[in-house]
Design a protein around this motif. Structure first.
Motif, PDB file in Angstrom:
ATOM      1  N   THR A  47       0.836  -1.194   0.000  1.00 37.06           N
ATOM      2  CA  THR A  47       0.000   0.000   0.000  1.00 37.06           C
ATOM      3  C   THR A  47       0.878   1.253   0.000  1.00 37.06           C
ATOM      4  N   VAL A  48       0.534   2.200  -0.854  1.00 33.87           N
ATOM      5  CA  VAL A  48       1.327   3.412  -1.000  1.00 33.87           C
ATOM      6  C   VAL A  48       1.316   4.234   0.289  1.00 33.87           C
ATOM      7  N   ASN A  49       2.503   4.652   0.701  1.00 33.97           N
ATOM      8  CA  ASN A  49       2.667   5.565   1.834  1.00 33.97           C
ATOM      9  C   ASN A  49       2.574   6.981   1.271  1.00 33.97           C
ATOM     10  N   THR A  50       1.416   7.606   1.413  1.00 33.46           N
ATOM     11  CA  THR A  50       1.180   8.892   0.760  1.00 33.46           C
ATOM     12  C   THR A  50       2.038  10.015   1.347  1.00 33.46           C
ATOM     13  N   ALA A  51       2.433   9.894   2.614  1.00 31.50           N
ATOM     14  CA  ALA A  51       3.239  10.940   3.240  1.00 31.50           C
ATOM     15  C   ALA A  51       4.650  10.995   2.658  1.00 31.50           C
ATOM     16  N   GLU A  52       5.098   9.894   2.048  1.00 28.89           N
ATOM     17  CA  GLU A  52       6.458   9.828   1.519  1.00 28.89           C
ATOM     18  C   GLU A  52       6.482   9.670  -0.001  1.00 28.89           C
ATOM     19  N   SER A  53       5.355   9.924  -0.637  1.00 27.76           N
ATOM     20  CA  SER A  53       5.267   9.766  -2.089  1.00 27.76           C
ATOM     21  C   SER A  53       4.819  11.075  -2.732  1.00 27.76           C
ATOM     22  N   SER A  54       5.448  11.439  -3.835  1.00 29.76           N
ATOM     23  CA  SER A  54       5.075  12.681  -4.511  1.00 29.76           C
ATOM     24  C   SER A  54       5.662  12.709  -5.912  1.00 29.76           C
ATOM     25  N   ILE A  55       5.249  13.710  -6.674  1.00 29.90           N
ATOM     26  CA  ILE A  55       5.767  13.922  -8.022  1.00 29.90           C
ATOM     27  C   ILE A  55       6.335  15.333  -8.092  1.00 29.90           C
ATOM     28  N   GLU A 176      13.494   8.059 -13.246  1.00 31.74           N
ATOM     29  CA  GLU A 176      14.410   9.076 -13.729  1.00 31.74           C
ATOM     30  C   GLU A 176      13.568  10.296 -14.098  1.00 31.74           C
ATOM     31  N   THR A 177      14.200  11.447 -14.206  1.00 30.84           N
ATOM     32  CA  THR A 177      13.470  12.627 -14.656  1.00 30.84           C
ATOM     33  C   THR A 177      13.117  12.448 -16.126  1.00 30.84           C
ATOM     34  N   PHE A 178      11.853  12.713 -16.473  1.00 31.97           N
ATOM     35  CA  PHE A 178      11.374  12.550 -17.842  1.00 31.97           C
ATOM     36  C   PHE A 178      10.413  13.676 -18.152  1.00 31.97           C
ATOM     37  N   THR A 179      10.001  13.779 -19.391  1.00 33.04           N
ATOM     38  CA  THR A 179       8.996  14.777 -19.747  1.00 33.04           C
ATOM     39  C   THR A 179       7.795  14.111 -20.392  1.00 33.04           C
ATOM     40  N   ILE A 180       6.656  14.792 -20.284  1.00 32.10           N
ATOM     41  CA  ILE A 180       5.480  14.434 -21.077  1.00 32.10           C
ATOM     42  C   ILE A 180       5.078  15.665 -21.874  1.00 32.10           C
ATOM     43  N   ASP A 181       4.478  15.441 -23.007  1.00 32.29           N
ATOM     44  CA  ASP A 181       3.969  16.519 -23.853  1.00 32.29           C
ATOM     45  C   ASP A 181       2.531  16.791 -23.440  1.00 32.29           C
ATOM     46  N   ARG A 182       2.301  17.888 -22.721  1.00 32.47           N
ATOM     47  CA  ARG A 182       0.978  18.171 -22.153  1.00 32.47           C
ATOM     48  C   ARG A 182      -0.114  18.278 -23.213  1.00 32.47           C
ATOM     49  N   SER A 183       0.264  18.634 -24.452  1.00 36.42           N
ATOM     50  CA  SER A 183      -0.743  18.777 -25.501  1.00 36.42           C
ATOM     51  C   SER A 183      -1.439  17.448 -25.795  1.00 36.42           C
ATOM     52  N   LYS A 184      -0.768  16.329 -25.495  1.00 37.15           N
ATOM     53  CA  LYS A 184      -1.365  15.010 -25.720  1.00 37.15           C
ATOM     54  C   LYS A 184      -2.453  14.696 -24.700  1.00 37.15           C
ATOM     55  N   PHE A 202       4.577  32.004 -25.416  1.00 37.49           N
ATOM     56  CA  PHE A 202       4.178  30.601 -25.330  1.00 37.49           C
ATOM     57  C   PHE A 202       4.778  29.941 -24.082  1.00 37.49           C
ATOM     58  N   ILE A 203       4.200  28.786 -23.720  1.00 36.04           N
ATOM     59  CA  ILE A 203       4.720  27.949 -22.639  1.00 36.04           C
ATOM     60  C   ILE A 203       5.042  26.589 -23.252  1.00 36.04           C
ATOM     61  N   ASN A 204       6.210  26.059 -22.950  1.00 33.66           N
ATOM     62  CA  ASN A 204       6.619  24.789 -23.553  1.00 33.66           C
ATOM     63  C   ASN A 204       5.587  23.692 -23.296  1.00 33.66           C
ATOM     64  N   ASP A 205       5.407  22.841 -24.283  1.00 28.56           N
ATOM     65  CA  ASP A 205       4.515  21.697 -24.112  1.00 28.56           C
ATOM     66  C   ASP A 205       5.096  20.672 -23.141  1.00 28.56           C
ATOM     67  N   ASP A 206       6.423  20.568 -23.110  1.00 25.77           N
ATOM     68  CA  ASP A 206       7.058  19.571 -22.253  1.00 25.77           C
ATOM     69  C   ASP A 206       6.948  19.955 -20.778  1.00 25.77           C
ATOM     70  N   ILE A 207       6.468  19.029 -19.969  1.00 25.63           N
ATOM     71  CA  ILE A 207       6.478  19.170 -18.510  1.00 25.63           C
ATOM     72  C   ILE A 207       7.438  18.116 -17.973  1.00 25.63           C
ATOM     73  N   GLU A 208       8.393  18.565 -17.179  1.00 25.30           N
ATOM     74  CA  GLU A 208       9.382  17.659 -16.620  1.00 25.30           C
ATOM     75  C   GLU A 208       8.824  17.057 -15.333  1.00 25.30           C
ATOM     76  N   LEU A 209       8.960  15.747 -15.167  1.00 20.96           N
ATOM     77  CA  LEU A 209       8.420  15.052 -13.998  1.00 20.96           C
ATOM     78  C   LEU A 209       9.445  14.087 -13.416  1.00 20.96           C
ATOM     79  N   GLN A 210       9.345  13.879 -12.121  1.00 22.70           N
ATOM     80  CA  GLN A 210      10.153  12.861 -11.459  1.00 22.70           C
ATOM     81  C   GLN A 210       9.288  12.274 -10.334  1.00 22.70           C
ATOM     82  N   VAL A 211       9.048  10.976 -10.421  1.00 25.35           N
ATOM     83  CA  VAL A 211       8.083  10.301  -9.540  1.00 25.35           C
ATOM     84  C   VAL A 211       8.807   9.518  -8.444  1.00 25.35           C
ATOM     85  N   THR A 212       8.355   9.677  -7.209  1.00 25.48           N
ATOM     86  CA  THR A 212       8.847   8.874  -6.088  1.00 25.48           C
ATOM     87  C   THR A 212       7.641   8.294  -5.368  1.00 25.48           C
TER      88      THR A 212
END
Length: 217
Positions: A47-55, A176-184, A202-212
Motif C-alpha cells: 500500500t502506498v505511503n502517501t506521506a512519503e510519495s510525490s511527483i 528518472e526525470t522525464f517529460t510528457i507533452d501536455r498537448s497530448k 508561449f509555454i513549452n509543451d514539455d512538462i518535466e516530472l520525477q516520480v517517487t
C-alpha cells in the motif's frame, strides 16, 4: 576583429545549445492506452505511503521556468516473486504546490491558482489523475515501467525508466526525470500545438516530472 567577435558569439550560442540539449530530460515514450496489468498468481500487496510519495514537476517558458510538487493520494502494488505484477496510484491535482516562488509572495498563489484553473488542469472538474501499470520490462540494463496516465479524462500510455527497491517489507519506486507533452492530454494554455501567433508568450509543451512512490506490505 569583427569576425573574431562574431566567431566568439557563434561559439557561445553553439555551447549553450549543446548544454540545453544535454540537460533536457527525455520525453517518455507515449502511445495509446493499453490494458492494465493483472497479477495472475499469488501476490503480495503493498500500500502506498502517501506521506512519503510525490511527483516533482517543472515547466518552462522563454523567460524561465517554475517548479513544484504534486501529492499522491492513494495507491497499491501487487508483487509476485518480489517483482511488480500490477498496480495503480492516484494523483491529487488539488495539491499542486509551487516551490520556486516564496510561499508568502503573491505570485506563488497566483501561479498555483492558474495551474489549477480551467486554463491548465481544471482541478475542480478533474480533481484526480491516475497512473495504472500495464507492464514492467528490462531494456538495456534499465527497468522500464509502462502505464496508462490519465489527466483530464484523457489517457495515454507512457514508458519511463525507474529504479525499484524492495527491502524490509517496503517498496520504493523512483523514476528518472522525464517529460510528457501536455498537448497530448489537451492541456492547451499557451501551447504552440493549439495556438498561432504567440510570439515569446508561449509555454513549452514539455512538462518535466520525477516520480517517487514508497509503499509498505
Amino acid at each position: 576583429m569583427k569576425k573574431h567577435i562574431l566567431s566568439i558569439c557563434a561559439l557561445a550560442v553553439l555551447t549553450l545549445t549543446a548544454f540545453s540539449c544535454k540537460d533536457k530530460a527525455k520525453e517518455a515514450e507515449t502511445k495509446a492506452a493499453e490494458e492494465a496489468a493483472v497479477a495472475e498468481v499469488a501476490s503480495d500487496t503493498y500500500t502506498v505511503n502517501t506521506a512519503e510519495s510525490s511527483i516533482a514537476w517543472k515547466g518552462y517558458k522563454p523567460t524561465g521556468s517554475h517548479d513544484g510538487t504534486i501529492n499522491i493520494s492513494n495507491g497499491s502494488f501487487e508483487l509476485t516473486d518480489g517483482k511488480i505484477a500490477s498496480g495503480t496510484f492516484t494523483i491529487d491535482m488539488n495539491s499542486i504546490v509551487v516551490l520556486d516562488i516564496p510561499a508568502e509572495d503573491e505570485g506563488n498563489g497566483k501561479l498555483a491558482g492558474h495551474l489549477k484553473n480551467a486554463d491548465f488542469f481544471d482541478v475542480e472538474k478533474y480533481p484526480n489523475a491516475t497512473f495504472e501499470i500495464t507492464g514492467v520490462t528490462e531494456t538495456e540494463g534499465k527497468t522500464m515501467l509502462s502505464g496508462n496516465l490519465t489527466l483530464k479524462e484523457k489517457t495515454n500510455n507512457i514508458t519511463i525508466p525507474v529504479t525499484i527497491n524492495t527491502a524490509n517489507n517496503g517498496l520504493t519506486l523512483t523514476s528518472e526525470t522525464f517529460t510528457i507533452d501536455r498537448s497530448k492530454w489537451d492541456v492547451k494554455y499557451g501551447s504552440k500545438s493549439f495556438f498561432d501567433n504567440l510570439g515569446d508568450k508561449f509555454i513549452n509543451d514539455d512538462i518535466e516530472l520525477q516520480v517517487t512512490v514508497k509503499a509498505t506490505k
